[in-house]
Design a protein around this motif. Structure first.
Motif, PDB file in Angstrom:
ATOM      1  N   VAL A  38      -1.001   6.496  14.449  1.00 17.37           N
ATOM      2  CA  VAL A  38      -1.692   5.205  14.533  1.00 17.37           C
ATOM      3  C   VAL A  38      -1.883   4.606  13.141  1.00 17.37           C
ATOM      4  N   ALA A  39      -2.171   5.445  12.156  1.00 18.96           N
ATOM      5  CA  ALA A  39      -2.301   4.939  10.784  1.00 18.96           C
ATOM      6  C   ALA A  39      -0.998   4.308  10.307  1.00 18.96           C
ATOM      7  N   VAL A  40       0.121   4.909  10.680  1.00 21.38           N
ATOM      8  CA  VAL A  40       1.429   4.345  10.326  1.00 21.38           C
ATOM      9  C   VAL A  40       1.629   2.995  11.000  1.00 21.38           C
ATOM     10  N   VAL A  41       1.346   2.927  12.300  1.00 16.66           N
ATOM     11  CA  VAL A  41       1.560   1.691  13.056  1.00 16.66           C
ATOM     12  C   VAL A  41       0.652   0.576  12.540  1.00 16.66           C
ATOM     13  N   VAL A  42      -0.628   0.870  12.417  1.00 16.13           N
ATOM     14  CA  VAL A  42      -1.589  -0.155  12.000  1.00 16.13           C
ATOM     15  C   VAL A  42      -1.413  -0.490  10.521  1.00 16.13           C
ATOM     16  N   GLY A  43      -1.274   0.539   9.694  1.00 14.73           N
ATOM     17  CA  GLY A  43      -1.143   0.307   8.254  1.00 14.73           C
ATOM     18  C   GLY A  43       0.098  -0.495   7.902  1.00 14.73           C
ATOM     19  N   SER A  44       1.230  -0.165   8.524  1.00 16.03           N
ATOM     20  CA  SER A  44       2.458  -0.916   8.236  1.00 16.03           C
ATOM     21  C   SER A  44       2.351  -2.346   8.739  1.00 16.03           C
ATOM     22  N   GLY A  45       1.607  -2.540   9.845  1.00 18.71           N
ATOM     23  CA  GLY A  45       1.390  -3.894  10.334  1.00 18.71           C
ATOM     24  C   GLY A  45       0.565  -4.719   9.365  1.00 18.71           C
ATOM     25  N   ILE A  46      -0.479  -4.104   8.803  1.00 22.69           N
ATOM     26  CA  ILE A  46      -1.312  -4.803   7.820  1.00 22.69           C
ATOM     27  C   ILE A  46      -0.489  -5.130   6.574  1.00 22.69           C
ATOM     28  N   GLN A  47       0.273  -4.156   6.103  1.00 22.30           N
ATOM     29  CA  GLN A  47       1.100  -4.356   4.908  1.00 22.30           C
ATOM     30  C   GLN A  47       2.101  -5.480   5.126  1.00 22.30           C
ATOM     31  N   ALA A  48       2.759  -5.466   6.285  1.00 26.96           N
ATOM     32  CA  ALA A  48       3.763  -6.485   6.575  1.00 26.96           C
ATOM     33  C   ALA A  48       3.143  -7.876   6.657  1.00 26.96           C
ATOM     34  N   THR A  49       1.930  -7.951   7.221  1.00 22.21           N
ATOM     35  CA  THR A  49       1.254  -9.241   7.338  1.00 22.21           C
ATOM     36  C   THR A  49       0.958  -9.832   5.964  1.00 22.21           C
ATOM     37  N   GLY A  50       0.654  -8.955   5.008  1.00 21.57           N
ATOM     38  CA  GLY A  50       0.371  -9.425   3.659  1.00 21.57           C
ATOM     39  C   GLY A  50       1.610  -9.807   2.873  1.00 21.57           C
ATOM     40  N   LEU A  51       2.781  -9.372   3.345  1.00 20.09           N
ATOM     41  CA  LEU A  51       4.016  -9.630   2.608  1.00 20.09           C
ATOM     42  C   LEU A  51       4.814 -10.812   3.131  1.00 20.09           C
ATOM     43  N   THR A  52       4.665 -11.122   4.416  1.00 20.15           N
ATOM     44  CA  THR A  52       5.476 -12.196   4.998  1.00 20.15           C
ATOM     45  C   THR A  52       4.759 -12.862   6.159  1.00 20.15           C
ATOM     46  N   HIS A  53       5.078 -14.136   6.373  1.00 21.51           N
ATOM     47  CA  HIS A  53       4.547 -14.866   7.521  1.00 21.51           C
ATOM     48  C   HIS A  53       5.518 -14.838   8.690  1.00 21.51           C
ATOM     49  N   ASP A  54       6.692 -14.267   8.473  1.00 17.97           N
ATOM     50  CA  ASP A  54       7.716 -14.207   9.515  1.00 17.97           C
ATOM     51  C   ASP A  54       7.382 -13.084  10.504  1.00 17.97           C
TER      52      ASP A  54
END
Length: 261
Positions: A31-47
């Motif tokens: 879950v940390a991988v799923v949620v953490g990568s989602g947070i990271q991706a949100t901060g890097l791109t709007h796509d």
């Protein structure tokens, strides 16, 4: 998300407490991988597409690693649907987990999933224990969960029935990565992960009001996958399957449960 039954799966004599701890740790890290990568991706791109790509890639790599490392300890289920399917599939032959195992694994998985979401939020300085507002309440999403979970259960049971559970880390991770993209729900396929993701108001979250229908769809999918597996492969696992993952091997008769060989 994860693996399956068969004797010789976990090291003989690994205590139930250690196996449950492995399930809690593995589910939490997933879950940390799923949620953490989602947070990271949100901060890097709007796509949205790039966010999903990043999230799915991180999940594939993380899940494969977790199954490889923790499979020999607990069987690397990380998923109540897998645990229940393994129990149903092996209850007559004694090749699956016992009810005692199920009673220990499921709470450990759910607790680990919640902890993993909280840790991910903490790593990115997000509010802790804030419920998600991401509504996923729709019939087509429930159908996506039925399909995703049925495919997962069919995969892990099929690997067991054909004596190829050594392929589980790559096969299961690959399937989940693909299901991110071909299912409408982005393939939660896991009741514990679904509960955990409700505790994070981020890209990967799910609103509490959407959780129960998702879990119902996942359990229906697990039953469907189990039924298809029995039709295709029969009801018994092959003799001599010594894969490194799936359900824990029974403790040898006469040996105490706390043994650590």
């Amino acid at each position: 998300m994860s693996v399956l039954p068969g004797r010789g799966v976990a090291r003989a004599g690994v205590s139930l407490g250690r196996r449950a701890a492995a399930e809690a740790l593995g589910t939490g890290l997933l879950v940390a991988v799923v949620v953490g990568s989602g947070i990271q991706a949100t901060g890097l791109t709007h796509d949205i597409g790039l966010r999903l790509l990043a999230d799915s890639l991180a999940t594939v790599l993380g899940l494969a690693a977790l199954i490889t490392v923790l499979g020999p300890v607990s069987g690397a289920h990380f998923n109540p649907a897998v645990t229940l399917a393994a129990w149903c599939a092996g209850r007559r032959t004694g090749t699956g987990p016992s009810l005692r195992d199920v009673a220990a694994y499921v709470p450990a998985q759910v607790g680990g999933a919640i902890g993993g979401a909280v840790v991910a939020d903490a790593m990115f300085a997000k509010p802790l224990l804030r419920f998600s507002t991401h509504d996923r309440f729709a019939g087509h999403l429930w159908l996506g969960e039925v399909v995703a979970t049925a495919g997962l259960i069919l995969l892990v049971l099929g690997l067991e029935r054909t004596g190829r559970t050594h392929l589980a880390p790559a096969a299961v991770a690959s399937y989940i990565g693909a299901a991110y993209w071909f299912t409408s729900s982005t393939s939660f396929a896991n009741p514990a992960v679904t509960v955990g993701r409700a505790f994070s108001d981020t890209f990967a979250g799910i609103a509490p009001g959407s959780v129960l229908p998702f879990i119902a769809a996942q359990l229906a999918g697990a039953a469907l996958g189990l039924t298809i597996a029995v039709v295709l492969y029969g009801g018994a696992a092959p003799v001599g399957d010594t894969a490194a993952v799936l359900v824990p091997a029974p403790v040898p008769e006469g040996e105490p449960e706390s043994a650590t060989s």
